[in-house]
Enzyme design. Sequence first.
Site, short mmCIF file in Angstrom:
data_model
loop_
_atom_site.label_atom_id
_atom_site.label_comp_id
_atom_site.label_asym_id
_atom_site.label_seq_id
_atom_site.Cartn_x
_atom_site.Cartn_y
_atom_site.Cartn_z
N SER A 130 0.57 132.23 68.26
CA SER A 130 -0.16 133.49 68.07
C SER A 130 0.31 134.25 66.84
O SER A 130 -0.34 135.18 66.41
CB SER A 130 0.07 134.41 69.27
OG SER A 130 -0.27 133.79 70.46
N HIS A 164 -5.55 128.28 66.31
CA HIS A 164 -5.29 129.37 67.26
C HIS A 164 -6.50 129.57 68.17
O HIS A 164 -7.48 130.23 67.79
CB HIS A 164 -4.97 130.63 66.44
CG HIS A 164 -4.55 131.79 67.27
ND1 HIS A 164 -4.63 133.10 66.85
CD2 HIS A 164 -4.04 131.86 68.52
CE1 HIS A 164 -4.19 133.90 67.78
NE2 HIS A 164 -3.84 133.18 68.82
N GLU A 176 -9.04 130.43 65.34
CA GLU A 176 -8.58 130.93 64.03
C GLU A 176 -7.79 129.79 63.40
O GLU A 176 -6.81 129.31 63.99
CB GLU A 176 -7.70 132.16 64.28
CG GLU A 176 -7.37 132.98 63.06
CD GLU A 176 -6.54 134.24 63.43
OE1 GLU A 176 -5.92 134.29 64.51
OE2 GLU A 176 -6.50 135.16 62.59
N ASN A 214 -3.84 138.84 65.77
CA ASN A 214 -2.76 139.58 66.41
C ASN A 214 -2.16 140.66 65.52
O ASN A 214 -1.54 141.60 66.04
CB ASN A 214 -1.70 138.63 66.95
CG ASN A 214 -2.21 137.99 68.23
OD1 ASN A 214 -2.67 138.69 69.12
ND2 ASN A 214 -2.18 136.68 68.32
#
Length: 310
Positions: A130, A164, A176, A214
């Site tokens: 992440s 991701h 992602e 994130n």
Amino acid sequence: MAAPIIHGVRTVGVLGAGQMGLGIAYVSALRAKVPVLLLDKSKEQVSSSLKFMDKLLAKDVSKGKIQDIEAKEARDRISVLDYDSHGIEGFRDTDMVIEAVSENIQLKRTLFKSISEAVNPDCIMASNTSSISITKIAAATIPEGVSASSEQGRKYAERVVGLHFFNPVPVMKLVELIAALQTSQSTLERARAFASACGKEVTTSQDVPGFVSNAVLMPFINEAIMTLEKGVATKEDIDKTLRLGMAHPMGPLQLGKRPDFIGLDTCLAIQQTLYQGTGDSKYRPSVLLERMVDAKWLGKKSGKGFYDYQ
Ligand SMILES: NC(=O)c1ccc[n+]([C@@H]2O[C@H](COP(=O)([O-])OP(=O)(O)OC[C@H]3O[C@@H](n4cnc5c(N)ncnc54)[C@H](O)[C@@H]3O)[C@@H](O)[C@H]2O)c1
């Protein structure tokens, strides 16, 4: 007309069978229709994940989203590697390994070193991290004594990429894609093609702490936790404010999506990576989040987080 990019993945290895690994195995088997080898150090985790997978497949059948035969074929594509007898060596004949173990840089670097030693020279090594630098993970794949700038060194690191997926993987539409400094164009394109085959839309982000998702989401969650910590409002009212006042589909603390659902340990690890990676105080994790992780209140996966899940 240019030929379509093919991912060339005949078998995928998934390392880590937690919330994310399970979901990645699910879409790989059901959507990309690729055989999956699943590996986790915890036998209990594997067995509870497979039970959950069976439930998910049955639910999709009962809702008419998939045929019974598709569910059966998908389930048959998933095999479990025994951690003690196979270990990472079991990924030897895969064309892509997707790592989804806990959010810890040392752990990931150690595992990527082992993966790079085990797999064939065309195998893509993807991380579902992440927030951790894909460049740092890629550097760990280069054997000791081999120069990172040599052709041999580059042949290892260029096959590492960030892939991701989002939670819950079967539902969330996005992947992602993150290129390390070392990632080759061919690795990026194959990884993108694989994510598309899993039924996902793909965005591309730079290898900065937290990427796009994130770096934006975590300060938002952290601000909500600090608001709770300061006693500005109850958790229910914080969530309601964002849901009804800003039309967010769910609140920042809430069950359904945010920290409880992500896992408070994962949230804390991501925030620490953002804070250490940028030195920017806006990413400092809240004390309340740290205390909750100390108490092992990790959210939905442990039965208690900001809300109860008994
Ligand atoms: N939870 C989310 O919402 C989310 C979303 C996107 C990405 N991610 C990332 O995905 C990764 C996994 O997150 P998760 O939520 O699935 O965590 P999780 O805690 O549910 O699962 C992690 C799994 O890794 C296994 N594991 C740990 N060390 C291992 C080892 N040495 N060998 C084999 N297995 C090992 C654990 O047994 C566990 O089953 C993390 O990097 C996380 O940041 C999480």
